[in-house]
Design an enzyme around this catalytic site. Structure first.
Site, PDB file in Angstrom:
ATOM      1  N   CYS A   1      16.199   4.858   2.415  1.00  0.00           N
ATOM      2  CA  CYS A   1      15.931   5.366   3.988  1.00  0.00           C
ATOM      3  C   CYS A   1      16.768   6.757   3.853  1.00  0.00           C
ATOM      4  CB  CYS A   1      16.364   4.222   4.888  1.00  0.00           C
ATOM      5  SG  CYS A   1      18.002   3.666   4.246  1.00  0.00           S
TER       6      CYS A   1
ATOM      7  N   GLU B   1      17.825  -1.642  11.743  1.00  0.00           N
ATOM      8  CA  GLU B   1      17.851  -0.378  10.851  1.00  0.00           C
ATOM      9  C   GLU B   1      16.452   0.080  10.407  1.00  0.00           C
ATOM     10  OE1 GLU B   1      21.297   0.321  10.115  1.00  0.00           O
ATOM     11  OE2 GLU B   1      22.122  -1.594  10.191  1.00  0.00           O
TER      12      GLU B   1
HETATM   13  P1  NAD Z   1       8.507  -2.852   6.461  1.00  0.00           P
HETATM   14  O1  NAD Z   1       9.077  -2.538   7.874  1.00  0.00           O
HETATM   15  O2  NAD Z   1       7.116  -2.820   5.968  1.00  0.00           O
HETATM   16  O3  NAD Z   1       9.231  -4.448   6.262  1.00  0.00           O
HETATM   17  C1  NAD Z   1      10.405  -4.817   6.457  1.00  0.00           C
HETATM   18  C2  NAD Z   1      10.611  -6.345   6.399  1.00  0.00           C
HETATM   19  O4  NAD Z   1       9.661  -6.641   7.819  1.00  0.00           O
HETATM   20  C3  NAD Z   1       9.903  -7.176   5.439  1.00  0.00           C
HETATM   21  O5  NAD Z   1      10.416  -8.131   5.156  1.00  0.00           O
HETATM   22  C4  NAD Z   1       8.518  -7.294   6.032  1.00  0.00           C
HETATM   23  O6  NAD Z   1       7.706  -8.643   5.297  1.00  0.00           O
HETATM   24  C5  NAD Z   1       8.760  -7.454   7.422  1.00  0.00           C
HETATM   25  N1  NAD Z   1       7.582  -7.634   8.527  1.00  0.00           N
HETATM   26  C6  NAD Z   1       6.851  -6.691   8.042  1.00  0.00           C
HETATM   27  N2  NAD Z   1       5.815  -6.974   9.359  1.00  0.00           N
HETATM   28  C7  NAD Z   1       6.313  -7.907  10.150  1.00  0.00           C
HETATM   29  C8  NAD Z   1       5.972  -8.493  11.450  1.00  0.00           C
HETATM   30  N3  NAD Z   1       5.191  -8.069  12.152  1.00  0.00           N
HETATM   31  N4  NAD Z   1       7.215  -9.354  11.893  1.00  0.00           N
HETATM   32  C9  NAD Z   1       8.152  -9.607  11.074  1.00  0.00           C
HETATM   33  N5  NAD Z   1       8.607  -9.201   9.964  1.00  0.00           N
HETATM   34  C10 NAD Z   1       7.706  -8.209   9.607  1.00  0.00           C
HETATM   35  O7  NAD Z   1       9.486  -1.931   5.633  1.00  0.00           O
HETATM   36  P2  NAD Z   1       9.879  -1.917   3.934  1.00  0.00           P
HETATM   37  O8  NAD Z   1       8.560  -1.354   3.450  1.00  0.00           O
HETATM   38  O9  NAD Z   1      10.111  -3.454   3.494  1.00  0.00           O
HETATM   39  O10 NAD Z   1      11.046  -1.070   3.857  1.00  0.00           O
HETATM   40  C11 NAD Z   1      10.800   0.413   4.014  1.00  0.00           C
HETATM   41  C12 NAD Z   1      11.518   0.914   5.383  1.00  0.00           C
HETATM   42  O11 NAD Z   1      12.538   0.327   5.537  1.00  0.00           O
HETATM   43  C13 NAD Z   1      11.547   2.368   5.050  1.00  0.00           C
HETATM   44  O12 NAD Z   1      10.992   2.888   6.734  1.00  0.00           O
HETATM   45  C14 NAD Z   1      12.972   2.586   5.088  1.00  0.00           C
HETATM   46  O13 NAD Z   1      13.362   3.969   5.672  1.00  0.00           O
HETATM   47  C15 NAD Z   1      13.635   1.302   5.910  1.00  0.00           C
HETATM   48  N6  NAD Z   1      14.942   1.181   5.700  1.00  0.00           N
HETATM   49  C16 NAD Z   1      15.953   1.616   6.699  1.00  0.00           C
HETATM   50  C17 NAD Z   1      17.321   1.349   6.152  1.00  0.00           C
HETATM   51  C18 NAD Z   1      18.603   1.625   7.002  1.00  0.00           C
HETATM   52  O14 NAD Z   1      19.497   1.267   6.932  1.00  0.00           O
HETATM   53  N7  NAD Z   1      18.210   2.610   8.031  1.00  0.00           N
HETATM   54  C19 NAD Z   1      17.559   0.881   4.866  1.00  0.00           C
HETATM   55  C20 NAD Z   1      16.614   0.371   4.105  1.00  0.00           C
HETATM   56  C21 NAD Z   1      15.192   0.724   4.505  1.00  0.00           C
END
Ligand code: NAD
Length: 531
Positions: free
Chosen positions: A334, A300
């Site tokens: 999001c 997501e």
């Molecule tokens: P992010 O992508 O920076 O991080 C998400 C998760 O991924 C965290 O746990 C982070 O530590 C991990 N991560 C980062 N790099 C990684 C890697 N190389 N390998 C594995 N894991 C890794 O996102 P964020 O800042 O935590 O959240 C915000 C984002 O999430 C926004 O883009 C938002 O739109 C999206 N979001 C989407 C939904 C949805 O349902 N579509 C819901 C909530 C948030």
């Protein structure tokens, strides 16, 4: 009359699902309970928490800390740094636990979720208080997050009973044969969650995986590990056996790739940004020595969500919905409205009303109940959002906001509106994930829909119009996973509004919907000659 299946009967034994009620903080008793929880949690800040692998608590190692975005000098909790070795051990532990967990009947697994929901209800104010401190959520935003977490437990427990019990087929193509389809779990997987719904989304992905018979390594965001630990604590208290849930907070950059790439990882449930999601999808696609399956990726991702404002509407209601959707939780949902697309004939009046409404928003620390808007999550988010605001000032015109909040030590940014933006401007196309709203003028309603669809995302959207024909047109052509008419585009309810987007917003999954658990299962068809 509909034929009732065994599953429907089993699910029917539970009271019908209904959403957890939101707390009304204008009721003095509720206000007092929340204030007491805030004070209790304030007294517990800064403790050291473990990693947990197969029930073994790991407390030693270099430390890192989670901070309060309202007051970054304040530590919320500290954790040992998870290493690549820990990642490997956690995947092994989840695989070992899978051997027995998959044998546990779905009905019992559902029982764990119902117990967890009950424990969350008992600790509701406390859980919300942790989010106020660690994620910078205002009181109502934190409460909505806790309520959604409870809803996920209750909803997926019922879904497990509906879907996962063996279903004797009603079609018998060959006489004397007994046919059956059952959904069986996938295996050991990784749940990687974001900080912005630190309890709800983490709970949703984790419980969906577990109730379907899988085991999990949970890697929450490094901005919200304490809240994720509270979830671990609750599932443990509910009696979940060791190894079914392994808790591995830490930097995605350090342990993320190895969790995703591990040959014994069967699935990855991810919620986060587009860039990280795409990278994971790519890494998961490459098989590694010893790997005997194609990994399932449920991702997501982001959005660039629009509210379309037609001329045939109540402008005050549209303005209210835009302001709430754009600046609720500082625009860090999001589903947040990051674009308002307004039909030319009402454009100037809309801007005037919006400016007045947005300038009423009170910015302040999240623990202060008087704050309408708290801080953004961390220093790097603040830097990136302020850079986007400068880009916006060049691409369009500033209506209000446009800077960090003066005199505040935390990561506070004024609610900002930029208008007269071209639909192709960066501010109109890129996810900023902060309190920045891009406003664009459309020639007419059809033009507004074209502009709304013109991004790579497709998560949420809303339309304000009284005209039935226009709404019907939007129903057909507005290409988003969650479409709302005459209401805000945030605040999806579990069950009622299954949530998830199209295109670059994700893998078309629907959290809190009737298809979701199937993503964590595979179907096995069994046919027996009986006569
Ligand atoms: P992010 O992508 O920076 O991080 C998400 C998760 O991924 C965290 O746990 C982070 O530590 C991990 N991560 C980062 N790099 C990684 C890697 N190389 N390998 C594995 N894991 C890794 O996102 P964020 O800042 O935590 O959240 C915000 C984002 O999430 C926004 O883009 C938002 O739109 C999206 N979001 C989407 C939904 C949805 O349902 N579509 C819901 C909530 C948030």
């Amino acid at each position: 009359m509909a034929i009732e299946t065994a599953q429907e009967q089993a699910a029917g034994a539970l009271p019908e699902f209904c959403n957890e009620k939101l707390v009304d903080f204008s009721v003095p008793e509720n206000h007092q309970k929340m204030q007491a929880a805030v004070e209790k949690v304030r007294g517990e800040l800064g403790r050291h928490y473990p990693l947990v692998i197969a029930g073994r608590q790991i407390t030693e190692g270099d430390r890192w800390m989670s901070l309060n975005p309202s007051r970054p000098e304040q530590a919320i909790g500290t954790f040992p740094k998870a290493t690549l070795e820990h990642a490997d051990q956690a995947i092994q532990a989840a695989n070992e636990a899978f051997a027995s967990w998959k044998q546990v009947p779905a009905r019992e697994r559902a029982g764990w979720l119902l117990r967890a929901a009950e424990l969350m209800r008992r600790r509701k104010f406390e859980l919300s208080a942790w989010m106020i401190f660690e994620a910078g959520k205002t009181w109502p935003e934190a409460d909505a997050d806790t309520a959604e977490a409870i809803d996920f437990c209750e909803f997926y427990a019922r879904e497990a009973l509906r879907i996962l019990l063996p279903d004797p087929s009603r079609v018998t193509p060959v006489p004397g044969e007994h046919n059956e389809l059952r959904y069986i779990p996938l295996g050991a997987g990784v749940v990687i969650s974001p900080w912005n719904f630190p309890l709800a989304i983490t709970t949703g992905m984790t419980t969906a995986a577990i109730v379907s018979g899988n085991t999990v390594v949970l890697k929450p965001s490094s901005d919200s590990p304490v809240i994720a630990y509270k979830l671990y604590e609750i599932l443990k208290e509910a009696g979940l056996p060791d190894g079914v849930l392994n808790f591995l907070p830490g930097s995605g950059a350090v342990i993320g790739d190895s969790l995703v790439e591990h040959a014994r990882t069967r699935f990855i449930a991810f919620t986060g940004s587009k860039d990280v999601g795409l990278r994971m999808n790519e890494l998961a696609g490459r098989p590694h020595p010893g790997q005997i399956w194609i990994k399932r990726v449920v991702a997501e991702m982001g959005g660039k969500d629009a509210i379309v404002v037609d001329e045939e509407t109540d402008l005050d209601k549209a303005v209210e919905a835009v302001a709430v959707s754009a600046f609720g939780y500082q625009g860090q949902k999001c589903s947040a409205c990051s674009r308002a697309i307004v039909v030319a004939s009402v454009y100037d009046r809309f801007l005037e009303k919006l400016k007045t409404r947005v300038e009423r928003i009170k910015l302040g620390p999240a623990d202060d109940p008087a704050s309408d808007m708290g801080p953004v999550i961390n220093a790097s988010a603040m830097k990136s959002i302020l850079e986007y605001i400068e880009i916006g000032k060049r691409e369009g015109k500033l209506l209000t906001g446009g800077a960090a909040a003066a005199g505040e030590k935390g990561y506070f940014i004024q609610p900002t509106v930029v208008y007269d933006l071209d639909p192709k401007a960066r501010l109109s196309q890129e996810e900023i994930f902060g309190p920045v709203l891009a406003v664009t003028q459309a020639r007419d309603f059809d033009d507004a829909l074209l502009i709304a669809n013109d991004t790579e995302y497709g998560l949420t959207g809303a339309v304000f119009s009284r005209n039935r024909e226009k709404l019907e047109k939007a129903r057909e052509v507005f290409q988003v996973g969650n479409l709302y008419f005459n209401r805000k585009c945030t605040g999806a309810w579990v069950g009622g509004h299954p949530f998830g987007g199209f295109n670059m917003s994700g893998t078309d999954s629907k959290a809190g919907g009737r298809d979701y658990l199937l993503l964590f299962t595979q179907a096995k068809s069994i046919s027996e000659k009986v006569a």
